[in-house]
Design an enzyme around this catalytic site. Structure first.
Site, PDB file in Angstrom:
ATOM      1  N   ASP A 529       0.836  -1.199   0.000  1.00 42.51           N
ATOM      2  CA  ASP A 529       0.000   0.000   0.000  1.00 42.51           C
ATOM      3  C   ASP A 529       0.876   1.257   0.000  1.00 42.51           C
ATOM      4  O   ASP A 529       2.054   1.223   0.330  1.00 42.51           O
ATOM      5  CB  ASP A 529      -0.913   0.014   1.235  1.00 42.51           C
ATOM      6  CG  ASP A 529      -0.135  -0.022   2.547  1.00 42.51           C
ATOM      7  OD1 ASP A 529       0.893  -0.719   2.587  1.00 42.51           O
ATOM      8  OD2 ASP A 529      -0.558   0.624   3.511  1.00 42.51           O
ATOM      9  N   GLU A 530       0.283   2.372  -0.372  1.00 43.45           N
ATOM     10  CA  GLU A 530       0.845   3.713  -0.200  1.00 43.45           C
ATOM     11  C   GLU A 530       2.264   3.860  -0.768  1.00 43.45           C
ATOM     12  O   GLU A 530       3.244   4.008  -0.041  1.00 43.45           O
ATOM     13  CB  GLU A 530       0.819   4.097   1.293  1.00 43.45           C
ATOM     14  CG  GLU A 530      -0.595   4.131   1.852  1.00 43.45           C
ATOM     15  CD  GLU A 530      -0.690   4.497   3.310  1.00 43.45           C
ATOM     16  OE1 GLU A 530      -1.766   4.942   3.726  1.00 43.45           O
ATOM     17  OE2 GLU A 530       0.303   4.333   4.042  1.00 43.45           O
TER      18      GLU A 530
END
Length: 863
Positions: A529-530
């Protein structure tokens, strides 16, 4: 004489170039008084044409007057939201990396004195709860030649009564401009009056049942069966090892296993059903458990423990037929940001099993720490498992999240191979699967820095090939990016060979640890993620992009490649939904677990539905209800983050309807306490599609101790278990294509009445049956705050949302008395847990909804 000389050295030197000595620096760390004030969370104007900003002040003082100043010091501190504008010309504030900022004096600095020297500044993003303001400021000399010291006034303290953390460096929050994030934010100040108006008063003194609620429960008699003489387990078709931990729990609660005890017949007869099913009968002098597998037999015995009243060791005579709602009933524990002890993990496993949760998602690595020993890569833990003040990051990582300078602090540490094997075996004995996660390619700063330390060490030894083998950066990559946590160097380069050599090494070692434990690694969570902004100027990535057919994204390429690597090792891949959005489903293995974590008020249902419709195993991880790092209530004294929810009480988790995500638009509001619309018209679940399960999440950025972690986890864990195991009759059935808002009316008055009756059952069992068990286990669960108001004729009314607690009132003279409606001159109310005597957070008695709490007890500065 010596004291005066120190003052002269610190303040009386005419040359601004004078370098501090260690003695003077130590004196400064002990005597500098630092105060942080959040001045305004919603200023009418912001500097540099910024549309939204937050205005704060730092002040510094000492008890000694002076006329001259030394300008050779620097102060480093954690500020979650980077400062973009500084007022005045006395100090300069520089953002270093992540949350680390440096304060240095300018030539205008005239010295510290008893009159505070202040610096005011603005941040672009919100930092609104008190626990988001980190402790442990570090003072050092500008040349970084001396041993840095923690400024004593910025160290947290513990309240003598409650044991909760105090922040003496942080000035009181007493206005809505310190609670709300903007002029549009309608978050309420949940003081005593607000709670009295909005919380549900418990009405039952007791309830027959257990948590989580079984599928069917029939009361056979109004009599109770006493187990004080112990029990004698008679096993058939199941090994003693398979149910040993449930037996141990009964022993711990006071029901001993003895030869002369009441016989409990436990029989396992497999059937076609793969998920656990059990049938428990408690009749007079007769207890039997029939189950379809060993896990079901284990849960049957846990239900026996759940029915127990530990005050007299009796249980009701009931018949229970039971099976779980979801196959995946999980808890995510972040041990990376701040470390959790092995003892905490083992105790958490015990409590998870007690309430029939079966998946422990261990978040073992992130930007702020790597917590698992990997054979052959010692730097991952010798460097990556510690934060201290070392700007070269050769001994430890930067002191993010208010870590300070003590490598021996309990926020630091890691699990050895032996520790991890013990955790795996203990979880397995409790019928819990451990899903390890070492977040990549983003959130990987600890790994990157650790491998750089390894690289430098081996290069100094002339071992270039060995040094480069696991190096995780590309020196020619000139990409400038900033992660959501404001790092500029936390993302693995997914285009270089070393990255995959490193990951293959780590995965092989983790798999080997599971094999040594006799607990095969079934599912690995890659994170993924991210990662926004990385790799744009990487030569290797430019080459990769042009060479890969049907290239979509670098993150998608990485996830697909790692998923195939895991698949070859016989391990199922799991990841966060935002990262998995970058992949092509056709390029992924047949079985993929997606943790859907988009907030429900921002079309989170559409994300979960999309992944479920493509045949993946969707584990609901909605932050606005399953993230336990958010406050129980919107009040400055409650610990927690704020970006997805301002208040997650146990009742909100209890109200969760996981099979019908868009329906929550009828009963909940968004982060700013506004109503919202959930349109399922173009994002409906396909007919017959079901979710795989539900997971709670204990992120640890703001949890610096096991005690704080327990406060955030309990009693909310029990409400999570209730929804993960039991499908309530009042839950609104899912119907594709509906549009929900607070006036759509699908959740009828009848369903609401059923829900409230079910809540009264649940909270009575929680307060009178389960809280005493948590207290006996020495768990630092949250004690509820008191809802209170003044009625006509001056009489007081007060209650706690969870029953079983004693309410106490503080008079004007400071004396604490048992609460009575006839008391006068009451200042503050609190609840006390009767078994251990622990008290909860005291709250002033308010006359209105006003947030002003001038009677809030404020910490005294330590010296």
């Amino acid at each position: 004489m010596k004291f005066n000389r120190l003052i002269a050295l610190l303040f009386g030197v005419s040359s601004p170039l004078y370098a501090l000595d260690q003695t003077t620096l130590n004196w400064l760390s002990q005597n500098l008084d630092v105060n942080y004030t959040l001045l305004d969370s919603k200023p009418s104007t912001c500097p540099k044409a910024q549309q939204k900003c937050y205005y704060s002040e730092l002040s510094f003082s000492v008890a000694t007057e002076n006329t001259k100043a030394n300008q050779d010091f620097a102060i480093f501190f954690s500020q979650l939201m980077p400062i973009y504008h500084v007022e005045g010309d006395t100090f300069t504030i520089t953002h270093i990396n992540g949350d680390i900022h440096k304060i240095t004096p300018t030539s205008k600095f005239t010295g510290f004195s008893s009159t505070p020297t202040t610096v005011r500044f603005y941040t672009k993003d919100s930092q609104i709860t008190r626990s988001e303001f980190m402790p442990n400021y570090v003072v050092t000399d500008a040349q970084l030649q001396l041993t840095p010291q923690i400024i004593l006034s910025t160290q947290p303290q513990l309240d003598n009564d409650t044991g909760l953390e105090l922040q003496p460096y942080l000035m009181p929050f007493d206005t809505l401009n310190q609670l709300q994030t903007s002029s549009k934010d309608k978050t309420p100040w949940m003081g005593s009056e607000y709670l009295h108006q909005h919380q549900v008063r418990p009405t039952l003194d007791a309830a027959t049942g257990l948590i989580p609620k079984p599928k069917q429960l029939t009361v056979l008699s109004d009599k109770r069966l006493n187990l004080a003489a112990g029990i004698n387990l008679q096993l058939s078709g199941v090994s003693a090892d398979a149910i040993a931990m449930a037996q141990q729990r009964l022993n711990t609660l006071g029901v001993k296993s003895t030869k002369d005890g009441l016989k409990v017949n436990v029989a396992v007869k497999p059937n076609k059903q793969s998920s656990p099913h059990y049938h428990l009968t408690v009749a007079e002098n007769n207890i039997s458990i029939q189950a379809n597998n060993s896990a079901a037999a284990f849960y049957g015995l846990q239900s026996l423990a759940g029915l127990l009243d530990i005050s007299d060791l009796s249980i009701p005579m009931v018949e229970i037929v039971d099976a779980p709602r979801y196959d995946f009933r999980g808890l995510h524990v972040d041990v990376a940001r701040n470390f959790r002890s092995k003892a905490f993990i083992l105790q958490t496993i015990e409590q998870m099993a007690a309430y029939k949760l079966n998946k422990l998602h261990l978040h073992l690595a992130d930007d702020e720490g790597w917590r698992l020993a990997i054979d052959g890569l010692d730097e991952l833990t010798s460097v990556g498992a510690y934060r201290c003040f070392d700007l070269t990051e050769t001994r430890c990582l930067l002191p993010q999240l208010g870590a300070g300078n003590d490598k021996n602090s309990h926020i630091n540490g890691f699990y050895s191979a032996a520790d991890y094997i013990e955790i795996l075996r203990y979880a397995n004995a409790h019928h819990i699967e451990v899903l390890p996660s070492l977040d990549m390619p983003g959130h990987s700063r600890a790994a990157i820095i650790a491998m750089e330390a390894r690289y430098k060490k081996l290069m100094a030894q002339g071992k270039q090939a060995d040094a480069e083998q696991y190096r995780l950066i590309e020196p020619a990559d000139q990409t400038r990016y900033r992660s959501i946590q404001h790092y500029n160097d936390n993302t693995l380069n997914v285009c270089i060979k070393n990255t995959y050599t490193f990951i293959d090494k780590v995965l092989s070692e983790v798999k080997a640890l599971h094999d040594r434990a006799g607990v095969p690694l079934q599912t690995y969570h890659i994170g993924a993620d991210e990662t926004a902004g990385a790799w744009l100027q990487s030569p290797a990535c430019k080459k990769l992009r042009s060479s890969v057919k049907d290239f979509t994204s670098f993150n998608g390429y990485f996830i697909e490649r790692i998923a195939k690597l895991l698949d070859k090792k016989g391990i199922q891949v799991a990841g966060w939904s935002d990262g998995l959005s970058d992949v092509r489903a056709a390029n992924m293995p047949a079985k993929v677990q997606s943790n859907a974590w988009a907030t429900l008020s921002e079309n989170g249902h559409a994300v979960a539905h999309r992944f479920a419709n493509q045949g993946w195993q969707v584990v609901l991880s909605s932050p606005d209800v399953t993230y336990f790092d958010f406050p129980y209530q919107s009040h400055p004294q409650e610990r927690g983050n704020h970006w997805a929810s301002r208040a997650i009480e146990s009742k909100k988790i209890f109200e969760f309807m996981p099979d019908n995500l868009p329906a929550h638009a009828e009963i909940w509001t968004n982060t700013n306490n506004h109503t919202y619309v959930a349109n399922d018209g173009d994002s409906s679940l396909n007919q017959g599609v079901k979710f795989f399960g539900v997971q709670g999440h204990l992120w640890s950025e703001m949890l610096r101790s096991d005690t704080q972690a327990q406060y955030m986890l309990y009693p909310r864990l029990l409400a999570l278990a209730e929804r993960a195991w039991h499908h309530a009759e009042w839950e609104l059935p899912y119907q594709a294509g509906r549009i929900y808002n607070q006036s759509s009316g699908y959740f009828t008055a009848k369903l609401k009445a059923q829900r409230e009756a079910d809540w009264q059952r649940f909270v009575a069992i929680l307060g009178f049956q389960e809280i005493p068990k948590l207290a006996q286990a020495n768990i630092a669960f949250r004690i509820p705050t008191v809802a209170a108001t003044t009625l006509h004729l001056g009489k007081l009314d007060a209650f706690t949302a969870i029953p079983g607690f004693v309410i106490e009132a503080q008079k004007a003279d400071g004396q604490w008395l048992p609460f009575s409606p006839s008391l006068r001159t009451v200042r503050v109310l609190r609840a006390r847990e009767p078994i251990t005597g622990r008290v909860g957070r005291a709250m002033p008695l308010q006359q209105s909804y006003s947030p002003l709490e001038s009677l809030t007890l404020r910490p005294t500065k330590a010296r």
